[in-house]
Scaffold this motif. Sequence first.
Motif, PDB file in Angstrom:
ATOM      1  N   VAL A 187       2.228  -1.127   4.942  1.00 11.47           N
ATOM      2  CA  VAL A 187       2.595   0.257   4.865  1.00 11.47           C
ATOM      3  C   VAL A 187       1.730   0.963   3.917  1.00 11.47           C
ATOM      4  O   VAL A 187       1.074   2.269   4.030  1.00 11.47           O
ATOM      5  CB  VAL A 187       3.870   0.488   4.629  1.00 11.47           C
ATOM      6  CG1 VAL A 187       4.267   1.841   4.133  1.00 11.47           C
ATOM      7  CG2 VAL A 187       4.702  -0.051   5.679  1.00 11.47           C
ATOM      8  N   ALA A 188       1.325   0.251   2.856  1.00  6.70           N
ATOM      9  CA  ALA A 188       0.501   1.094   1.694  1.00  6.70           C
ATOM     10  C   ALA A 188      -1.020   1.278   1.929  1.00  6.70           C
ATOM     11  O   ALA A 188      -1.443   2.550   1.965  1.00  6.70           O
ATOM     12  CB  ALA A 188       0.549   0.141   0.435  1.00  6.70           C
ATOM     13  N   VAL A 189      -1.540   0.277   2.930  1.00  6.15           N
ATOM     14  CA  VAL A 189      -2.997   0.304   3.018  1.00  6.15           C
ATOM     15  C   VAL A 189      -3.056   1.175   4.352  1.00  6.15           C
ATOM     16  O   VAL A 189      -4.024   2.261   4.297  1.00  6.15           O
ATOM     17  CB  VAL A 189      -3.444  -1.118   3.421  1.00  6.15           C
ATOM     18  CG1 VAL A 189      -4.586  -0.845   4.379  1.00  6.15           C
ATOM     19  CG2 VAL A 189      -3.578  -1.879   2.246  1.00  6.15           C
ATOM     20  N   THR A 190      -2.087   1.293   5.428  1.00 13.07           N
ATOM     21  CA  THR A 190      -2.247   2.227   6.345  1.00 13.07           C
ATOM     22  C   THR A 190      -1.942   3.701   5.892  1.00 13.07           C
ATOM     23  O   THR A 190      -2.580   4.614   6.325  1.00 13.07           O
ATOM     24  CB  THR A 190      -1.282   1.827   7.482  1.00 13.07           C
ATOM     25  OG1 THR A 190       0.219   1.792   7.060  1.00 13.07           O
ATOM     26  CG2 THR A 190      -1.666   0.705   8.207  1.00 13.07           C
ATOM     27  N   GLY A 191      -1.251   3.890   4.893  1.00 10.37           N
ATOM     28  CA  GLY A 191      -0.897   5.321   4.192  1.00 10.37           C
ATOM     29  C   GLY A 191      -2.185   5.717   3.625  1.00 10.37           C
ATOM     30  O   GLY A 191      -2.464   7.098   3.739  1.00 10.37           O
ATOM     31  N   ILE A 223      -1.893   9.389   2.339  1.00  9.73           N
ATOM     32  CA  ILE A 223      -0.899   9.251   1.696  1.00  9.73           C
ATOM     33  C   ILE A 223      -0.827   8.618   0.528  1.00  9.73           C
ATOM     34  O   ILE A 223      -1.168   7.409   0.526  1.00  9.73           O
ATOM     35  CB  ILE A 223       0.306   8.633   2.710  1.00  9.73           C
ATOM     36  CG1 ILE A 223       0.433   9.322   4.108  1.00  9.73           C
ATOM     37  CG2 ILE A 223       1.965   8.476   2.025  1.00  9.73           C
ATOM     38  CD1 ILE A 223       1.489   8.607   4.806  1.00  9.73           C
ATOM     39  N   THR A 224      -0.512   8.933  -0.694  1.00 12.76           N
ATOM     40  CA  THR A 224      -0.721   8.577  -1.916  1.00 12.76           C
ATOM     41  C   THR A 224      -0.208   9.262  -3.193  1.00 12.76           C
ATOM     42  O   THR A 224      -0.053  10.485  -2.926  1.00 12.76           O
ATOM     43  CB  THR A 224      -2.322   8.341  -2.187  1.00 12.76           C
ATOM     44  OG1 THR A 224      -2.478   7.949  -3.558  1.00 12.76           O
ATOM     45  CG2 THR A 224      -3.017   9.469  -2.264  1.00 12.76           C
ATOM     46  N   GLN A 225       0.418   8.628  -4.052  1.00 16.99           N
ATOM     47  CA  GLN A 225       0.957   9.248  -5.322  1.00 16.99           C
ATOM     48  C   GLN A 225      -0.016   9.531  -6.361  1.00 16.99           C
ATOM     49  O   GLN A 225       0.175  10.228  -7.276  1.00 16.99           O
ATOM     50  CB  GLN A 225       1.870   8.303  -5.942  1.00 16.99           C
ATOM     51  CG  GLN A 225       3.264   8.014  -5.166  1.00 16.99           C
ATOM     52  CD  GLN A 225       4.300   7.563  -5.880  1.00 16.99           C
ATOM     53  OE1 GLN A 225       4.796   8.189  -6.817  1.00 16.99           O
ATOM     54  NE2 GLN A 225       4.668   6.230  -5.670  1.00 16.99           N
ATOM     55  N   SER A 226      -1.375   9.042  -5.920  1.00 20.56           N
ATOM     56  CA  SER A 226      -2.455   9.488  -6.759  1.00 20.56           C
ATOM     57  C   SER A 226      -2.245   8.600  -8.193  1.00 20.56           C
ATOM     58  O   SER A 226      -2.588   9.331  -9.077  1.00 20.56           O
ATOM     59  CB  SER A 226      -2.848  10.768  -7.006  1.00 20.56           C
ATOM     60  OG  SER A 226      -2.979  11.350  -5.713  1.00 20.56           O
TER      61      SER A 226
END
Length: 549
Positions: free
Chosen positions: A170-174, A179-182
């Motif tokens: 989920v993280a990598v595809t985001g 999609i990121t909190q930076s």
Amino acid sequence: MLAQLTRDERLNALIILFVVAACGVAMMIAGQGDPLGLHGGVVLAAAVLGIFGVVAGYYAPEPSAARFSQYYDDPSKIGIILAMGWAVFGLFIGDWVAWLLVYPDLTFDAGWSSFGRIRPVHTTAVIFGFGGNALIATSFHVLQRTSGARLPDQLLPWFVLFGYNLFCLVAVTGYVMGITQSKEYAEPEWYADLWLVVVWVAYFILYLRTLVRRREPHIYVANWYYMAFILVVAMLHIVNGLTLPISLGSAKSYSAFSGVQDAMTQWWYGHNAVAFFLTAGFLGMMYYYLPKRAGRPIFSYRMSIISFWGITFFYMWAGSHHLHYTALPHWVQTLGMTFSVMLLVPSWASAGNALLTLNGAWHKVRDDATLRFMMVAAVFYGLSTFEGSFMAIRSVNSLSHYTDWTVGHVHAGALGWVAMITFGSIYAVVPWLWKRERMYSAALVEVHFWLAVAGTVIYVFAMWNSGIIQGLMWRTYNESGTLAYSFIDSLVAMRPYYAARAIGGLLFLIGAIVGCYNIWMTVRGAPRTAADTQAASAEPDAPIRQPAE
């Protein structure tokens, strides 16, 4: 894999998978027109695949009671395979990122392939995908051997392993969707963070349940480090991940902190992620597999415990050295600098302990590339921790901060320490887990070793040179008191070093591919006979006893 599960465990697995599928459907419905909906589809697809897998083997015969006389190693086997898969993927993306700085057009004019999107793909894949899976797999293996106890059930390890990999997916595809909190090393958004909390709590409970069941009264030091890794990472992740989503139907969220408090919370997390994910967990790996492979007890068990408590206490206060010359109060910066310098003592104690353990076994280091991986890892650990303490000093930081020197320092630790100890541990444990007499090819282990060492040295030296030159160019003034070089001038000067870094990364990637092939061929080979097993000089279930201290 399913044959090891009881009928009740298979039923519980289906219930869990249906709950996960329901969550995926809810995300798709709530997130229509938002990236959250796309991730709902990813979650649903993963759950459906799991359901089909469980249903296909649901009516297989139940395992016999004889299973309780053996350790449960299937999750460790799959974890190692997943770790190597993430390693190749993450190193490939990382080398692509490196070449982007030499040839910027390698994005192919696609938004998803820009530096800002694929760089966190690289860091998440190698740190969490490769490193995290290796830690989970080896922790299960080490925990059972040092406790003399089998994992308490067969379902929870699979939930931890596959649940963790779902988080990584989920993280990598985001990231490629933007999609990121930076936040450094904490880019996944709120719903991925919540899922990781569930998985991590299950991991912690599983570890405690196994320790409670142990037949060895003593808790071996490797388990101290693994437990610190599990417990502190949970604390760091929960506090730094405190966010408020725009809505339950949106992937976007905002941090519960703001300004300098947010920066301090982030680097308290960021530096301690290095401390307890990339250091403590891998020290647990080192303290088991290095003496096992060398056939020698740890040089000083007392030193390993003192080092554990020194690292655990000192590291907690060091994160503020990332914020020198910022709005953070000066005394907090000084506190971080002071504890960073003090960290050199427990860190070098562990590095020295590892190298002194090899006394009387240097002939094995000469002849055994697997043990040489671990020896080089200990050397790089000592080097990286010295460099980190040195770079935390405010006057040194004024030159190094924001330059490639920091990148070189990070990769001296990531490639030289973390990856080397992981590859060495994997080469040690693979023949044990799959009951093979040895790795498929000792020559290929040797090839991997030299490719990894060459790649690391080229990478790190290129970044050390470029970083120092960058820092000096940025602070050079002409006679009129203005900057002598523009930022573009420094970029032009860096290009040869960036090319060297990309070549070093390519060598490291080729080494990982060689390692994957060697492991695959080992797994495919014929198991050793009972006679071979009895004659093996390094039985995995026979602990290397420590001297009484």
